[in-house]
Design a protein around this motif. Sequence first.
Motif, PDB file in Angstrom:
ATOM      1  N   ASN A  30       0.812  -1.106   0.168  1.00 19.51           N
ATOM      2  CA  ASN A  30      -0.032  -0.117   0.057  1.00 19.51           C
ATOM      3  C   ASN A  30       0.894   1.225   0.083  1.00 19.51           C
ATOM      4  N   MET A  31       0.141   2.487  -0.278  1.00 20.96           N
ATOM      5  CA  MET A  31       0.975   3.500  -0.224  1.00 20.96           C
ATOM      6  C   MET A  31       1.628   3.741   1.265  1.00 20.96           C
ATOM      7  N   GLY A  32       0.756   3.678   2.192  1.00 27.36           N
ATOM      8  CA  GLY A  32       1.410   3.977   3.714  1.00 27.36           C
ATOM      9  C   GLY A  32       0.797   5.324   4.047  1.00 27.36           C
ATOM     10  N   GLY A  33       1.293   5.548   5.140  1.00 27.53           N
ATOM     11  CA  GLY A  33       1.047   7.053   5.692  1.00 27.53           C
ATOM     12  C   GLY A  33       1.754   7.227   6.872  1.00 27.53           C
ATOM     13  N   PRO A  34       2.208   8.635   7.229  1.00 29.51           N
ATOM     14  CA  PRO A  34       2.974   8.745   8.531  1.00 29.51           C
ATOM     15  C   PRO A  34       2.442   8.442   9.671  1.00 29.51           C
ATOM     16  N   SER A  35       3.001   7.613  10.542  1.00 28.80           N
ATOM     17  CA  SER A  35       2.255   7.233  11.755  1.00 28.80           C
ATOM     18  C   SER A  35       2.586   8.251  12.800  1.00 28.80           C
ATOM     19  N   VAL A 116       4.020  -6.031   6.016  1.00 28.77           N
ATOM     20  CA  VAL A 116       3.474  -4.645   5.551  1.00 28.77           C
ATOM     21  C   VAL A 116       4.627  -3.981   4.659  1.00 28.77           C
ATOM     22  N   GLY A 117       4.228  -3.754   3.468  1.00 26.13           N
ATOM     23  CA  GLY A 117       5.056  -2.874   2.563  1.00 26.13           C
ATOM     24  C   GLY A 117       4.837  -1.847   2.321  1.00 26.13           C
ATOM     25  N   PHE A 118       5.085  -0.814   2.602  1.00 27.11           N
ATOM     26  CA  PHE A 118       4.406   0.575   2.201  1.00 27.11           C
ATOM     27  C   PHE A 118       5.606   1.375   1.198  1.00 27.11           C
ATOM     28  N   TYR A 120       5.700   4.752   0.742  1.00 24.80           N
ATOM     29  CA  TYR A 120       6.117   6.071   0.994  1.00 24.80           C
ATOM     30  C   TYR A 120       6.416   6.257   2.415  1.00 24.80           C
ATOM     31  N   ALA A 121       5.915   5.494   3.312  1.00 20.77           N
ATOM     32  CA  ALA A 121       6.084   5.470   4.737  1.00 20.77           C
ATOM     33  C   ALA A 121       6.788   4.120   5.297  1.00 20.77           C
ATOM     34  N   GLN A 122       7.036   4.270   6.711  1.00 20.14           N
ATOM     35  CA  GLN A 122       7.624   2.954   7.174  1.00 20.14           C
ATOM     36  C   GLN A 122       6.521   2.118   7.510  1.00 20.14           C
ATOM     37  N   PRO A 123       6.725   0.903   7.369  1.00 21.64           N
ATOM     38  CA  PRO A 123       7.686   0.142   6.882  1.00 21.64           C
ATOM     39  C   PRO A 123       7.902   0.071   5.411  1.00 21.64           C
ATOM     40  N   LEU A 124       9.060   0.439   4.752  1.00 18.01           N
ATOM     41  CA  LEU A 124       9.142   0.673   3.177  1.00 18.01           C
ATOM     42  C   LEU A 124       9.455  -0.810   2.837  1.00 18.01           C
ATOM     43  N   ALA A 142       2.992 -11.117  -3.449  1.00 23.32           N
ATOM     44  CA  ALA A 142       2.721  -9.570  -3.488  1.00 23.32           C
ATOM     45  C   ALA A 142       1.369  -9.225  -3.514  1.00 23.32           C
ATOM     46  N   PHE A 143       0.767  -8.956  -2.440  1.00 24.55           N
ATOM     47  CA  PHE A 143      -0.794  -8.677  -2.328  1.00 24.55           C
ATOM     48  C   PHE A 143      -1.078  -7.326  -2.333  1.00 24.55           C
ATOM     49  N   THR A 144      -1.595  -6.539  -3.338  1.00 25.47           N
ATOM     50  CA  THR A 144      -1.664  -5.100  -3.450  1.00 25.47           C
ATOM     51  C   THR A 144      -3.184  -5.006  -2.321  1.00 25.47           C
ATOM     52  N   GLN A 145      -3.312  -4.103  -1.669  1.00 21.64           N
ATOM     53  CA  GLN A 145      -4.188  -3.387  -0.662  1.00 21.64           C
ATOM     54  C   GLN A 145      -4.792  -2.498  -1.513  1.00 21.64           C
ATOM     55  N   TYR A 146      -4.559  -2.217  -2.822  1.00 22.09           N
ATOM     56  CA  TYR A 146      -5.412  -1.295  -3.641  1.00 22.09           C
ATOM     57  C   TYR A 146      -6.589  -2.296  -4.115  1.00 22.09           C
ATOM     58  N   PRO A 147      -7.540  -2.121  -3.732  1.00 21.64           N
ATOM     59  CA  PRO A 147      -8.434  -3.402  -4.571  1.00 21.64           C
ATOM     60  C   PRO A 147      -8.689  -3.167  -6.231  1.00 21.64           C
ATOM     61  N   GLN A 148      -8.634  -1.905  -6.500  1.00 16.95           N
ATOM     62  CA  GLN A 148      -8.766  -1.570  -8.118  1.00 16.95           C
ATOM     63  C   GLN A 148      -7.320  -1.362  -8.504  1.00 16.95           C
TER      64      GLN A 148
END
Length: 389
Positions: A30-35, A116-118, A120-124, A142-148
């Motif tokens: 996923n793209m992730g986000g700053p925690s 979890v592999g982000f 743009y944010a940790q964890p990269l 490699a399982f995308t968490q973007y459904p589309q």
Amino acid sequence: MSVLKSIGRKYATLNARPWSKSPTGIVLLNMGGPSTIPEVHDFLRRLFSDKDLIPLPFQSLLAPLIARRRTPQIEQQYTDIGGGSPILKYTKYQGTKMAELLDELSPDTAPHKAYVGFRYAQPLVEEVMKEMKEDGVKRAVAFTQYPQYSCSTTGSSLNEVYRRGVKGEAGDVKWSVIDRWGTHEGFIEALAQNIEAALAKFPPTTPRSQITLLFSAHSLPMSVVNRGDPYILEVSSTVAAVMARLGHKNPYRLVWQSQVGPSAWMGMQTSDAIKGLARLGKKDVVVVPVAFTSDHIETLYELDLEYGKEAHELGMTMIRSESLNESPVFIRALADLASKHLKAVTASEKEGEAEYTSVQLGLRCPGCTNETCGKQKEWFAKGGQPEAS
């Protein structure tokens, strides 16, 4: 939740180290986000530097400048939602529970470990690769968490896995890919149940058929759409499936949020749609985050605070359907997707015609000029082995 908890207790030892054999890695991309607030600048710098997501002229020069200029504003937005994005918390939860169910559904590939592999944010992704190597992973999904699927989101994450994986950063791992799942029945059911819960919050005196459903998805630059990216079609397919599940009892529209910069993006924008509905006298609305798998800034700030304020000032009753977060229906859907994928890959290998990716993933956008995209697709299609040194 009690069922998930009991399964978790039953299979806890399967997901704890040391394992009797190396785990099958399920890498949630996923793209992730700053925690935390201090992570915001680096998150923005990585995001604006990614040509797959936001193509900019003179990107290497402009990206750091844009990130630096936008950091104070975005830091305040993350402060307003509690001091950071909850996407890591929810992705870890979803992944852990999914792996526990997956051990039961696919015992031949157990134990399973979610990573979890982000982008743009940790964890990269680079950190995930190191962890997988330490764990001795030999097979990974490699399982995308973007459904589309979009080249700017899933495609960008897969490109990063390819760049790292081809150099052997995860070790000698055989890869396969779950690249899209926007019409999976479990995903559709989870969305529909949350919409029904949101509809139930309106007073009984409000006719249900008069409540408008606004499905809101992250927008894309038209430059990406016009090169043949499938995202718009796939989000539309999700919406169509949800409406079929709901019996087409409500008027609805698909709208787009989170435009950045002056260039043309897919519309209409969610904010403009809210104002338009108010002008037309349609004051009762459920907003549905249709392309997100958990809460993050686009839901908690943009939809809840920014657009929620606009709707209130316009005299509207706007309720957002909950994000999938800890939904047991959604978590079971993830486990079902992974289980069926692993079984299909194993069966194809036994037949001597290994299929590690979907047919659709192999097709580049007709207007694609990104050579990394082509190499990535070829690499995954062959099982993603590291290059020989």
